[in-house]
Design an enzyme around this catalytic site. Structure first.
Site: not given
Ligand code: IMP
Length: 193
Positions: A10-13, A69, A148-149, A151
């Site tokens: 995951n590039q964002h993380k 996680d 995202f998700g 939010d």
């Protein structure tokens, strides 16, 4: 130790933690080292999943690493969706999952919820866990377009806006993931200073 593997694609993380680690540690991703196994994530807990991912990678490579996680834990739903946050209604469909959560919450007065991130670190054959939490509540309808998700339906304590109504910088002041990442970086820094 100046290099450590983050068991993620995951590039964002990756960007988030690299920003915190600055030039103190070199955080390497799975794609950086060409590791393309599918990583198992079948535990009933966040701790179990983070450990499972880190152990899987460590057993294959022998390298130091960490994995994370995250789950949204809603009080009136007995802590659900929790470890199932990514697939509450449909696998990795953020919009469907969020709308289904609102449906489950329709008659609920108690709207308290929290995001919780767990990081499992394997360093020199020892295992460590770090946790980051942000408390807040669930709105009755989605608000905002950022993030995202979940939010658009989550308001952190002390705020009137949802995460999706904030800039990334504003969200990061509260973010569960940032809190867990900071604990990990502090731990590594203390160990190696
Ligand atoms: P993961 O373990 O980081 O992949 O997160 C699992 C699921 O939790 C994601 O698919 C999202 O639905 C939700 N989630 C994790 N972090 C956030 C966040 O910062 N905002 C909103 N939803 C999130």
């Amino acid at each position: 130790m100046d290099k450590i593997i983050f068991v993620t694609n995951n590039q964002h993380k990756l960007q988030e933690i690299r920003h915190l680690a600055k030039d103190k540690f070199n955080i390497i991703s799975l794609s950086d080292i060409g590791f393309d196994f599918s990583i198992p994530e079948t535990s009933p807990t966040l701790e179990g999943n983070a450990l499972q991912k880190a152990r899987f990678f460590h057993e294959k490579t022998g390298l130091n690493c960490f994995a994370d996680d995250t789950g949204l834990e809603v009080e009136a739903l007995g802590g659900q969706p929790g470890v199932n946050s990514a697939r509450l209604a449909s696998d990795h469909d953020y919009h469907k999952n969020m709308m289904y959560l609102l449906e489950l919450m329709q008659e609920k007065q108690n709207r308290k919820a929290r995001f919780r991130t767990v990081i499992a670190l394997i360093l020199d054959e020892k295992e460590y866990l770090f946790e980051g939490i942000v408390n807040g509540h669930i709105t009755t309808e989605p608000r905002g377009n950022n993030g995202f998700g979940y939010d658009p339906v989550f308001i952190p304590q002390g705020e009137t806006r949802t995460f999706a109504q904030m800039t990334l910088e504003e969200k990061n002041k509260y973010s569960h993931r940032q809190r867990a990442f900071s604990k990990l970086i502090d731990f590594l820094q203390n160990l190696y200073s």
